[in-house]
Design a protein around this motif. Structure first.
Motif, short mmCIF file in Angstrom:
data_model
loop_
_atom_site.label_atom_id
_atom_site.label_comp_id
_atom_site.label_asym_id
_atom_site.label_seq_id
_atom_site.Cartn_x
_atom_site.Cartn_y
_atom_site.Cartn_z
N GLN A 69 38.74 -22.07 35.66
CA GLN A 69 37.49 -22.88 35.52
C GLN A 69 37.59 -23.38 33.68
OE1 GLN A 69 35.27 -23.56 37.61
NE2 GLN A 69 36.46 -22.82 39.34
N GLU A 70 38.06 -22.35 32.78
CA GLU A 70 38.25 -22.74 31.54
C GLU A 70 39.85 -22.80 31.21
OE1 GLU A 70 34.47 -20.33 29.90
OE2 GLU A 70 35.50 -19.20 31.15
N GLY A 71 40.66 -23.55 31.97
CA GLY A 71 42.02 -23.56 31.75
C GLY A 71 42.54 -23.50 29.98
N ARG A 72 41.90 -24.77 29.65
CA ARG A 72 42.18 -25.32 28.41
C ARG A 72 42.22 -24.12 27.42
NH1 ARG A 72 43.54 -30.27 26.25
NH2 ARG A 72 43.02 -31.21 28.07
N LEU A 73 40.91 -23.83 27.35
CA LEU A 73 40.76 -22.51 26.56
C LEU A 73 41.63 -21.21 26.61
CD1 LEU A 73 36.65 -22.85 26.35
CD2 LEU A 73 38.26 -23.49 24.61
N ALA A 74 41.71 -20.87 27.69
CA ALA A 74 42.68 -19.70 28.15
C ALA A 74 43.95 -20.01 27.75
CB ALA A 74 42.81 -19.63 29.66
N ARG A 75 44.43 -21.26 28.08
CA ARG A 75 46.07 -21.65 27.72
C ARG A 75 45.94 -21.58 25.83
NH1 ARG A 75 45.58 -24.93 32.26
NH2 ARG A 75 45.13 -26.69 31.04
N ARG A 76 45.11 -21.91 25.25
CA ARG A 76 45.23 -21.78 23.63
C ARG A 76 45.43 -20.68 23.16
NH1 ARG A 76 40.29 -25.96 22.23
NH2 ARG A 76 41.36 -28.02 22.63
N ARG A 77 45.29 -19.38 24.19
CA ARG A 77 45.35 -18.21 23.70
C ARG A 77 46.72 -17.50 24.35
NH1 ARG A 77 40.75 -20.33 23.34
NH2 ARG A 77 39.02 -19.33 21.74
N ILE A 78 47.38 -18.22 24.70
CA ILE A 78 48.56 -17.64 25.16
C ILE A 78 49.92 -18.23 24.57
CG2 ILE A 78 49.81 -17.38 27.60
CD1 ILE A 78 47.48 -17.95 29.16
N GLY A 79 50.72 -17.46 24.63
CA GLY A 79 52.28 -17.78 24.24
C GLY A 79 53.00 -17.41 25.32
N TYR A 80 54.04 -18.27 25.79
CA TYR A 80 54.65 -18.18 27.08
C TYR A 80 56.27 -18.34 26.89
CZ TYR A 80 55.93 -18.58 32.01
OH TYR A 80 56.55 -18.34 33.49
N VAL A 81 56.85 -17.15 27.26
CA VAL A 81 58.55 -17.47 27.26
C VAL A 81 59.07 -17.28 28.92
CG1 VAL A 81 60.83 -16.44 26.42
CG2 VAL A 81 58.65 -16.88 24.91
N PRO A 82 59.27 -18.26 29.47
CA PRO A 82 59.68 -18.22 30.82
C PRO A 82 61.17 -17.72 30.99
CG PRO A 82 59.59 -20.41 30.22
CD PRO A 82 59.16 -19.62 28.91
N GLU A 83 61.63 -17.40 32.14
CA GLU A 83 63.02 -16.73 32.28
C GLU A 83 63.90 -17.74 31.96
OE1 GLU A 83 65.68 -14.61 35.76
OE2 GLU A 83 63.73 -15.56 36.08
N ASP A 84 64.07 -18.81 31.98
CA ASP A 84 64.94 -19.80 31.50
C ASP A 84 64.18 -20.40 30.25
OD1 ASP A 84 67.01 -19.30 33.51
OD2 ASP A 84 65.81 -20.55 34.70
N ALA A 85 64.83 -20.06 29.07
CA ALA A 85 63.98 -20.61 27.86
C ALA A 85 64.09 -22.07 27.49
CB ALA A 85 64.73 -19.89 26.49
#
Length: 308
Positions: A69-85
């Protein structure tokens, strides 16, 4: 307030239920490990948490924001490093980090400050003008970590971060992750039990998409060493000089060998012992971590049915 909150998370791909009614929270500056074999649902949970996948059922919140519901606000607070950088191998390190910073809405002095801080935290100050494709895998992982923390996220998400690294790089990377945990919450996945035991404060044990248990990780702080008898005094001196609260018990063995049981209250006891003995130039025949709290827990809970 929890930085991460999963309430009844389920994810279905057609007829396959990849994640089945999973719930847990992650507190501020806590490292939560997701532990389970391949196919247990770890990556699906992380991708749902970061907004790449939409949950079939349940609620996922980051820093209080609903990731649907608040995806943009949530993603601003996340740093993500997936398995294949994900990196652009033709770009220079500084160029890539500045590009990623601008994508995250940073510019001017704020971007410069963020770039400088990220390079310092991740040990990238000497490779800023190096083309990414020419870096070792360990340094490429550092660059990927740096782009993930540029915007000072509340949550850092790491999917199998030590895959493909050599033993020295794994130890260095482990130290980096613990230092980053001083600034944000971290969720890290792995199918390697020993890595989660060294990294996490708590662990969520998963099997076939179901949550079996959430347990506190207990560092044993107890190590057994085996070395030549004549090296024992040097080992004892090196460890007691460099580490606080060390207790060492010696037991002579046949063939000119000695077994030493080392106990310490310090965090990262195994890494500390390895570093101290390497610095002193002392070689040992064998080393093992005494105690197996997480191993015993994992074997116990995976032999039972999942709870809901």
């Amino acid at each position: 307030m929890a930085v991460v909150s999963l309430e009844g998370l389920s994810k279905r791909y057609g007829n396959h239920l990849a994640v089945d009614d999973v719930s847990f929270d992650v507190g501020d500056r806590e490292v939560m490990g997701l532990l389970g074999p391949n196919g247990s649902g770890k990556t699906t949970i992380l991708r749902t948490l970061t907004g790449y996948l939409r949950p079939t059922a349940g609620i996922v919140r980051v820093a209080g924001f609903d990731v649907v519901q608040e995806g943009r606000l949530a993603r601003r607070r996340i740093g993500y490093v997936p398995e294949d950088a994900p990196l652009y191998p033709q770009m220079r390190v500084n160029e890539f980090l500045a590009f990623m910073g601008r994508l995250r809405g940073l510019d001017g002095q704020k971007l410069d400050v963020s770039l400088g801080l990220a390079r310092k935290r991740l040990g990238l100050e000497d490779v800023g003008e190096t083309i990414i494709g020419r870096l070792s895998r360990g340094y490429r992982q550092r660059v990927c970590l740096a782009q993930a923390v540029l915007h000072e996220p509340d949550l850092l998400v790491l999917d199998e971060p030590t895959n493909g690294l050599d033993p020295r790089q794994i130890i260095e990377f482990r130290t980096l992750i613990r230092s980053l945990a001083e600034h944000c919450a971290i969720v890290v996945s792995s199918h390697i039990l020993a890595e989660i035991a060294r990294l996490a404060d708590r662990v969520a044990i998963l099997l076939d998409g179901r949550l079996l248990a959430v347990r506190q990780v207990k560092a044993s702080g107890s190590i057994r060493l085996r070395a030549r008898t004549d090296l024992a005094p040097g080992i004892v001196s090196a460890l007691r000089t460099a580490m606080a609260g060390v207790e060492i018990a010696e037991a002579p063995q046949a063939g000119g060998m000695v077994s030493l049981h080392v106990s310490t209250a310090e965090d990262g006891a195994v890494d500390q012992v390895i570093a101290r003995l390497a610095a002193a130039g002392i070689g040992i025949v064998e080393m093992s971590e005494a105690g197996a709290d997480l191993e015993e827990t994992f074997l116990a809970v995976t032999s039972r049915k999942a709870f809901h």
